[in-house]
Design a protein around this motif. Sequence first.
Motif, PDB file in Angstrom:
ATOM      1  N   SER A 161       3.749  -9.702  -5.073  1.00  0.00           N
ATOM      2  CA  SER A 161       4.493 -11.185  -5.560  1.00  0.00           C
ATOM      3  C   SER A 161       4.083 -12.774  -4.683  1.00  0.00           C
ATOM      4  N   ILE A 162       4.569 -13.594  -5.466  1.00  0.00           N
ATOM      5  CA  ILE A 162       3.529 -14.521  -4.371  1.00  0.00           C
ATOM      6  C   ILE A 162       4.346 -15.533  -4.885  1.00  0.00           C
ATOM      7  N   LEU A 163       5.774 -16.539  -4.363  1.00  0.00           N
ATOM      8  CA  LEU A 163       6.705 -17.407  -3.736  1.00  0.00           C
ATOM      9  C   LEU A 163       5.788 -18.736  -2.493  1.00  0.00           C
ATOM     10  N   GLN A 164       5.788 -19.844  -3.246  1.00  0.00           N
ATOM     11  CA  GLN A 164       5.516 -20.689  -2.703  1.00  0.00           C
ATOM     12  C   GLN A 164       6.695 -21.532  -1.803  1.00  0.00           C
ATOM     13  N   LEU A 165       7.162 -21.708  -0.947  1.00  0.00           N
ATOM     14  CA  LEU A 165       8.119 -21.780  -0.345  1.00  0.00           C
ATOM     15  C   LEU A 165       8.644 -22.518   0.686  1.00  0.00           C
ATOM     16  N   ASP A 166       8.570 -23.997   1.023  1.00  0.00           N
ATOM     17  CA  ASP A 166       9.358 -24.278   2.269  1.00  0.00           C
ATOM     18  C   ASP A 166      10.468 -23.495   2.941  1.00  0.00           C
ATOM     19  N   GLN A 184       0.876  -0.611   0.162  1.00  0.00           N
ATOM     20  CA  GLN A 184       0.060   0.257  -0.103  1.00  0.00           C
ATOM     21  C   GLN A 184       0.642   0.985   0.316  1.00  0.00           C
ATOM     22  N   LEU A 185       1.563   1.095   0.980  1.00  0.00           N
ATOM     23  CA  LEU A 185       2.490   2.838   0.643  1.00  0.00           C
ATOM     24  C   LEU A 185       3.362   2.302  -0.763  1.00  0.00           C
ATOM     25  N   GLY A 186       3.788   1.981  -1.286  1.00  0.00           N
ATOM     26  CA  GLY A 186       3.890   2.179  -3.060  1.00  0.00           C
ATOM     27  C   GLY A 186       5.316   0.446  -3.519  1.00  0.00           C
ATOM     28  N   CYS A 187       5.587  -0.122  -2.068  1.00  0.00           N
ATOM     29  CA  CYS A 187       7.000  -1.745  -2.803  1.00  0.00           C
ATOM     30  C   CYS A 187       6.542  -2.246  -3.131  1.00  0.00           C
ATOM     31  N   THR A 188       7.429  -2.957  -3.660  1.00  0.00           N
ATOM     32  CA  THR A 188       7.224  -4.092  -4.786  1.00  0.00           C
ATOM     33  C   THR A 188       7.544  -5.219  -3.510  1.00  0.00           C
ATOM     34  N   VAL A 189       6.733  -6.618  -3.192  1.00  0.00           N
ATOM     35  CA  VAL A 189       6.911  -7.458  -2.023  1.00  0.00           C
ATOM     36  C   VAL A 189       6.572  -8.179  -2.300  1.00  0.00           C
ATOM     37  N   ILE A 190       7.580  -9.157  -2.228  1.00  0.00           N
ATOM     38  CA  ILE A 190       7.315 -10.959  -2.740  1.00  0.00           C
ATOM     39  C   ILE A 190       7.604 -11.697  -1.210  1.00  0.00           C
ATOM     40  N   CYS A 191       5.937 -12.036  -1.205  1.00  0.00           N
ATOM     41  CA  CYS A 191       5.805 -13.364  -0.380  1.00  0.00           C
ATOM     42  C   CYS A 191       5.427 -14.189  -0.347  1.00  0.00           C
ATOM     43  N   VAL A 192       6.167 -14.804   0.838  1.00  0.00           N
ATOM     44  CA  VAL A 192       6.755 -16.363   0.910  1.00  0.00           C
ATOM     45  C   VAL A 192       5.950 -17.043   2.160  1.00  0.00           C
ATOM     46  N   ASP A 193       5.606 -18.274   1.206  1.00  0.00           N
ATOM     47  CA  ASP A 193       5.365 -19.183   2.859  1.00  0.00           C
ATOM     48  C   ASP A 193       5.173 -20.660   1.957  1.00  0.00           C
ATOM     49  N   LYS A 194       4.745 -21.658   2.910  1.00  0.00           N
ATOM     50  CA  LYS A 194       4.817 -23.146   2.641  1.00  0.00           C
ATOM     51  C   LYS A 194       3.287 -23.305   1.691  1.00  0.00           C
ATOM     52  N   ASP A 195       2.673 -22.432   2.345  1.00  0.00           N
ATOM     53  CA  ASP A 195       0.935 -22.783   1.716  1.00  0.00           C
ATOM     54  C   ASP A 195       0.349 -21.187   1.466  1.00  0.00           C
ATOM     55  N   LEU A 196       0.100 -21.156   0.920  1.00  0.00           N
ATOM     56  CA  LEU A 196      -0.176 -19.579   0.457  1.00  0.00           C
ATOM     57  C   LEU A 196      -2.082 -19.325   0.124  1.00  0.00           C
ATOM     58  N   THR A 197      -2.738 -20.429   1.073  1.00  0.00           N
ATOM     59  CA  THR A 197      -4.167 -20.139   1.300  1.00  0.00           C
ATOM     60  C   THR A 197      -4.797 -19.130   2.040  1.00  0.00           C
ATOM     61  N   LYS A 198      -4.005 -18.683   2.980  1.00  0.00           N
ATOM     62  CA  LYS A 198      -4.500 -17.340   3.950  1.00  0.00           C
ATOM     63  C   LYS A 198      -4.256 -16.242   2.651  1.00  0.00           C
ATOM     64  N   LEU A 199      -3.269 -16.373   1.967  1.00  0.00           N
ATOM     65  CA  LEU A 199      -3.546 -15.136   1.393  1.00  0.00           C
ATOM     66  C   LEU A 199      -3.941 -15.053   0.285  1.00  0.00           C
ATOM     67  N   LYS A 200      -4.050 -16.249  -0.604  1.00  0.00           N
ATOM     68  CA  LYS A 200      -4.883 -15.881  -1.331  1.00  0.00           C
ATOM     69  C   LYS A 200      -6.548 -15.955  -1.121  1.00  0.00           C
TER      70      LYS A 200
END
Length: 189
Positions: free
Chosen positions: A87-92, A52-68
């Motif tokens: 940006s979303i990245l699924q990663l353990d 929201q503050l204008g930054c590019t954010v890469i979201c990393v999690d092994k389970d992206l269900t909640k984010l989606k």
Amino acid sequence: MKRKTPIDSWMDTLRPSSLVRRFASQIVDAAASTPVLDVACGSGRNAIVLSQLGCTVICVDKDLTKLKIEQLRLRDTLLRKASEQLSILQLDLIKDAWPFGARSVGGIVNVHFLLPALFPFFEASLSTGGYLLLETVPGCGGNHLQLPKAGALRSAFEKAFDLEFYKECKVGPPNYDAVTVKLLGKRRE
Ligand SMILES: C[S@@+](CC[C@H](N)C(=O)[O-])C[C@H]1O[C@@H](n2cnc3c(N)ncnc32)[C@H](O)[C@@H]1O
């Protein structure tokens, strides 16, 4: 006490950590045009503020269900753009290799997921002047069993970071060495 409505519960899910709220602008300004990582992002409550503050954010999690789910819920709100730009990245983070190169990210937010094995990667991947914000889980229930010893996180980061904010609170039984930690460190040269 007033009963919570579904909207109240949703707002609770979305409410960012108070530490992130406090330092979000500073983190975004320091990152300039480089991305900020939200390590173990969960619902994305912290990432959305940064976006929201204008930054590019890469979201990393092994389970992206909640984010989606959150992105779907936000599509008819003022936060639509901020949530869709993540940006979303699924990663353990335990099993998979750390994919970010040396000095490639402008900030790292790591809230309520403590994995000391990642600390050297945080140090290597953060650009000079970028911020690491780290917050352990709170000290309720049996959490003290998974919390660090007093001084452990200060020792882990003080060589490579200027710790601009560092707060420890002792938790658990009196004879048990465990603390919650909130820290903001600026990557040195
Ligand atoms: C307590 S939540 C915290 C989420 C978020 N940082 C926040 O502050 O709301 C912990 C998150 O860590 C993620 N997680 C747990 N183990 C993981 C792993 N091995 N690799 C990546 N993410 C993991 C979970 O899926 C969950 O989203």
